[in-house]
Design a protein around this motif. Structure first.
Motif, PDB file in Angstrom:
ATOM      1  N   SER A 184       0.842  -1.196   0.000  1.00  0.00           N
ATOM      2  CA  SER A 184       0.000   0.000   0.000  1.00  0.00           C
ATOM      3  C   SER A 184       0.877   1.245   0.000  1.00  0.00           C
ATOM      4  CB  SER A 184      -0.930  -0.003   1.215  1.00  0.00           C
ATOM      5  OG  SER A 184      -0.184  -0.076   2.416  1.00  0.00           O
ATOM      6  N   TYR A 185       0.374   2.316  -0.607  1.00  0.00           N
ATOM      7  CA  TYR A 185       1.128   3.561  -0.704  1.00  0.00           C
ATOM      8  C   TYR A 185       0.145   4.702  -0.937  1.00  0.00           C
ATOM      9  CZ  TYR A 185       0.318   3.161  -5.737  1.00  0.00           C
ATOM     10  OH  TYR A 185      -0.282   3.064  -6.982  1.00  0.00           O
ATOM     11  N   ILE A 186       0.662   5.934  -0.760  1.00  0.00           N
ATOM     12  CA  ILE A 186      -0.095   7.117  -1.146  1.00  0.00           C
ATOM     13  C   ILE A 186       0.725   7.863  -2.193  1.00  0.00           C
ATOM     14  CG2 ILE A 186      -1.202   7.325   1.107  1.00  0.00           C
ATOM     15  CD1 ILE A 186       0.706   9.650   1.699  1.00  0.00           C
ATOM     16  N   LYS A 187       0.021   8.517  -3.107  1.00  0.00           N
ATOM     17  CA  LYS A 187       0.685   9.265  -4.160  1.00  0.00           C
ATOM     18  C   LYS A 187       0.998  10.681  -3.685  1.00  0.00           C
ATOM     19  CE  LYS A 187      -1.121   6.888  -8.235  1.00  0.00           C
ATOM     20  NZ  LYS A 187      -1.900   7.050  -9.496  1.00  0.00           N
ATOM     21  N   ALA A 188       2.126  11.171  -4.110  1.00  0.00           N
ATOM     22  CA  ALA A 188       2.541  12.537  -3.789  1.00  0.00           C
ATOM     23  C   ALA A 188       3.242  13.116  -5.012  1.00  0.00           C
ATOM     24  CB  ALA A 188       3.479  12.562  -2.585  1.00  0.00           C
ATOM     25  N   THR A 189       3.006  14.397  -5.257  1.00  0.00           N
ATOM     26  CA  THR A 189       3.670  15.078  -6.365  1.00  0.00           C
ATOM     27  C   THR A 189       4.674  16.063  -5.811  1.00  0.00           C
ATOM     28  OG1 THR A 189       1.958  16.787  -6.462  1.00  0.00           O
ATOM     29  CG2 THR A 189       1.646  14.818  -7.829  1.00  0.00           C
ATOM     30  N   VAL A 190       5.760  16.262  -6.558  1.00  0.00           N
ATOM     31  CA  VAL A 190       6.827  17.185  -6.164  1.00  0.00           C
ATOM     32  C   VAL A 190       7.024  18.175  -7.308  1.00  0.00           C
ATOM     33  CG1 VAL A 190       9.247  17.421  -5.517  1.00  0.00           C
ATOM     34  CG2 VAL A 190       7.933  15.437  -4.737  1.00  0.00           C
ATOM     35  N   THR A 191       6.873  19.443  -6.991  1.00  0.00           N
ATOM     36  CA  THR A 191       7.091  20.495  -7.978  1.00  0.00           C
ATOM     37  C   THR A 191       8.587  20.764  -8.097  1.00  0.00           C
ATOM     38  OG1 THR A 191       4.966  21.477  -7.394  1.00  0.00           O
ATOM     39  CG2 THR A 191       6.518  22.852  -8.622  1.00  0.00           C
ATOM     40  N   ILE A 192       9.073  20.774  -9.343  1.00  0.00           N
ATOM     41  CA  ILE A 192      10.507  20.953  -9.570  1.00  0.00           C
ATOM     42  C   ILE A 192      10.714  22.037 -10.620  1.00  0.00           C
ATOM     43  CG2 ILE A 192      11.005  18.555  -8.971  1.00  0.00           C
ATOM     44  CD1 ILE A 192      11.222  17.968 -11.955  1.00  0.00           C
ATOM     45  N   ASP A 193      11.911  22.485 -10.687  1.00  0.00           N
ATOM     46  CA  ASP A 193      12.321  23.446 -11.712  1.00  0.00           C
ATOM     47  C   ASP A 193      12.949  22.655 -12.848  1.00  0.00           C
ATOM     48  OD1 ASP A 193      13.136  25.520 -13.257  1.00  0.00           O
ATOM     49  OD2 ASP A 193      14.646  26.285 -11.846  1.00  0.00           O
TER      50      ASP A 193
END
Length: 663
Positions: free
Chosen positions: A612-621
């Protein structure tokens, strides 16, 4: 000198020479390594040559009691006649105390002819440790004139017999001393080591040599079962073998009975054994080549303990060629008692937690070094523990993910079918609405043909109904009824034509949907489109092509394991601002880049492995990434705030331990 006198002298010299030869032979017999029975059987013919048809040996113990040690057998029946000790005891004691041979008159109670004549009781020297006398019966031809000669000769014979018995006593003493020496060496070896396995093999290998048997096995009680832990001559006990299983079953059965078992090679049915013991012994002998077998339970020496406690171990002795000697039984009990004590001590020591450490502690010179090193180690551990608890550090959790463009669309198959034409390839730039590929659906084609046929049929029926209605004149009632029926049928057919026309239009639109178009302007990021999709049967909803705007913004899409998600969610609740994230791409592992945590999925998801996992987004340059490859693997560390050094380094271990705790 007369001729008769000369002849008498020659005969006397010949007789003396013969007697000397007989005495020399008896002396050689006494010096030989013979048992008492063998010596006496060889002595009888020599005494017969001296004119003594029967003989007996009397011994005197320390309290002065006379005992018959041996007597010759009768020539008539081969059995030794029973001598009356009370009748000859005074004469034996008198001769012994006088230190001279004594002539005993014929016994009136003698039933054997060899014992009917006179006898001579000749004691041997008092200097010999074994005290006693030799009694020889004279033949009937012996006259009074030769008695003095017999006394001298039989005194010599008595001295030889006494010397032989003295040597036998010395041999027995020497054998007992050797046995005690070997037993002492065996016992010392048992207590040289406290390791249970080594003690058991010491009992098996050294005990076999001490007892003189062909094989010795040690079976130890563990719980409610008996297990063979050592077999002489073998480095390892194969407990799965049939012979070892039957050996353990035999040991268990005999241990329950509590009595030793001595099988001497006789028929089992002729022995007085319990049925279960007989069956277990028979089963084992079927697997073993033993001709003699002994099972000795090692019971406590005291009577109360023997009744209450089961045997702690069992010794199994085996002979392959000959039965056991008579002395083995007593020696086996002595060996068994020492083995029981040694095995019990080893078992008690093995039950001590960390006993191997205590073995090292008892080594000379090691104890002081151990405590000094242990003290330094404790100080180092205490310093490390204090540092882990007191020093603050940033807590970061790890997560894996992929580098993807923010604007990205997957194109799916609108219907079941096959790809008939592909217009794009990997890396190609496409416009919004540009055809990507074409599909054909046999089911849709068949449905279009069916609807077209039904529409044509409905139109023809409508035209026929309209023509028939126009030709009908309402002249009478039947004609008017027919005209109304035709009007209703015409309206029904017109509705059917409209429905089929609409259906045909919808099917046409669905056919147009088989030309898959790009939903956005971007690049095709699907690899090797032609090979993956050409002539491939597809089902509705299958992913076909991914189009992404690679010139726009990029982000990391992470999968945070559920065991670490708690710290991440707690950090998000404490600080609503963006959390810093450092990451490394597999395409450029030497460079570390920075980003900020974006959205978090509100629910857990399950991957194909069941994690099991949760999704996460990372904003990058995107400017800090020179070569951007969609789907590149990324290893990220997400900042979850400040904590102790222990939490920063071992947060996974801490969470696992807390998860195991019941509260």
């Amino acid at each position: 000198m007369s001729v008769s006198s000369t002849t008498l002298d020659v005969q006397t010299r010949d007789s003396s020479r013969a007697v000397d030869e007989i005495l020399d032979e008896i002396d050689r017999l006494a010096a030989a390594e013979l048992t008492e029975e063998e010596f006496y059987r060889a002595l009888v013919p020599k005494l017969a040559q001296l004119g003594c048809p029967a003989a007996a040996v009397w011994t005197i113990d320390g309290e002065g009691a006379v005992k018959l040690a041996w007597q010759s057998a009768s020539e008539s029946n081969g059995h030794a006649p029973k001598l009356n000790s009370d009748e000859y005891e005074p004469a034996v004691l008198a001769a012994f105390h006088a230190g001279q041979p004594k002539v005993v008159e014929p016994s009136p109670t003698a039933t054997d002819s060899a014992l009917a004549g006179r006898s001579v009781i000749a004691p041997w020297s008092a200097a010999i440790s074994t005290r006693g006398a030799v009694q020889t019966w004279l033949s009937e031809r012996t006259n009074t004139a030769t008695i003095s000669g017999y006394l001298r000769v039989l005194s010599v014979v008595a001295e030889v017999v006494g010397t032989f018995l003295d040597r036998q006593q010395q041999r027995r003493t020497r054998r007992q001393f050797e046995l005690l020496s070997r037993l002492d060496t065996f016992v010392r070896g048992l207590y040289e080591n406290l390791d249970l396995s080594e003690v058991a093999y010491k009992v098996a290998n050294d005990g076999r040599i001490l007892l003189g048997c062909d094989r010795l096995a040690v079976v130890l009680r563990r719980g409610g079962k008996y297990q063979a832990i050592a077999v002489s001559g073998a480095d390892h006990v194969h407990r799965r073998s049939e012979s070892i299983r039957q050996l353990q079953a035999l040991a268990t059965t005999v241990a329950r009975s509590g009595e030793p078992l001595w099988h001497t090679g006789r028929d089992l049915s002729a022995q007085d054994l319990l049925p279960q013991v007989r069956d277990a012994l028979a089963n084992y002998l079927d697997e073993s080549p033993s001709v003699a077998c002994a099972v000795v339970p090692l019971l406590p020496s005291t009577a109360p303990q023997r009744k209450s406690a089961p045997p702690s171990a069992v010794l199994i002795l085996e002979q392959y060629s000959a039965p056991f000697d008579a002395s083995v039984r007593e020696l086996a009990l002595l060996v068994g008692e020492h083995a029981r004590l040694a095995l019990n001590s080893a078992q008690q020591f093995a039950s001590i937690p960390g006993h191997r450490l205590w073995l090292k502690l008892r080594k000379v010179g090691w104890l002081s070094r151990f405590f000094s090193r242990a003290f330094l180690a404790v100080l180092a551990l205490a310093a490390i523990a204090a540092a882990l608890v007191l020093i603050p550090a940033d807590v970061r959790i790890q997560a894996r993910g992929e580098l993807q463009p923010v604007v990205r669309h997957d194109v799916f198959a609108p219907r079941d079918g096959v790809v008939t034409a592909i217009h794009v390839d990997h890396g190609q730039t496409v416009e919004k609405g540009q055809p990507l590929l074409e599909m054909r659906s046999p089911e849709l084609d068949l449905e279009i043909q069916r609807v077209a046929g039904e529409l044509e049929t409905a139109r023809k029926r409508l035209a026929a109904a309209q023509s028939e209605r126009l030709q009908t004149r309402p002249s009478d009632t039947d004609a008017r009824l027919r005209q109304r029926r035709l009007t209703a049928e015409e309206e029904q057919l017109q509705q059917q034509v409209r429905d089929l026309t609409e259906r045909q239009k919808m099917l046409g639109e669905q056919r147009q949907e088989l030309i898959v178009r790009s939903p956005i302007q971007g690049d095709v990021v699907t690899w090797n489109v032609e090979q993956q999709l050409a002539s491939r049967p597809l089902r509705r909803g299958d992913a076909l092509i991914t189009v992404a705007d690679v010139s726009g913004e990029w982000q990391l899409e992470l999968k945070v394991p559920s065991r670490r998600a708690g710290r991440l969610l707690a950090a998000r609740r404490r600080d609503s601002e963006s959390q810093p994230v450092s990451f490394v791409l597999a395409t450029s592992p030497g460079a570390s880049r920075e980003g900020t945590l974006g959205d978090l999925s509100p629910r857990l998801e399950i991957d194909e492995t069941g994690e099991s996992y949760i999704k996460a987004t990372v904003t990058i340059d995107k400017a800090q990434i020179e070569s951007r490859a969609p789907g590149a693997t990324a290893l990220a560390k997400i900042d979850c705030g400040r904590g102790t050094l222990a939490e920063a380094w071992f947060h996974d271990l801490i969470d696992t331990v807390l998860l195991w705790l019941p509260f």
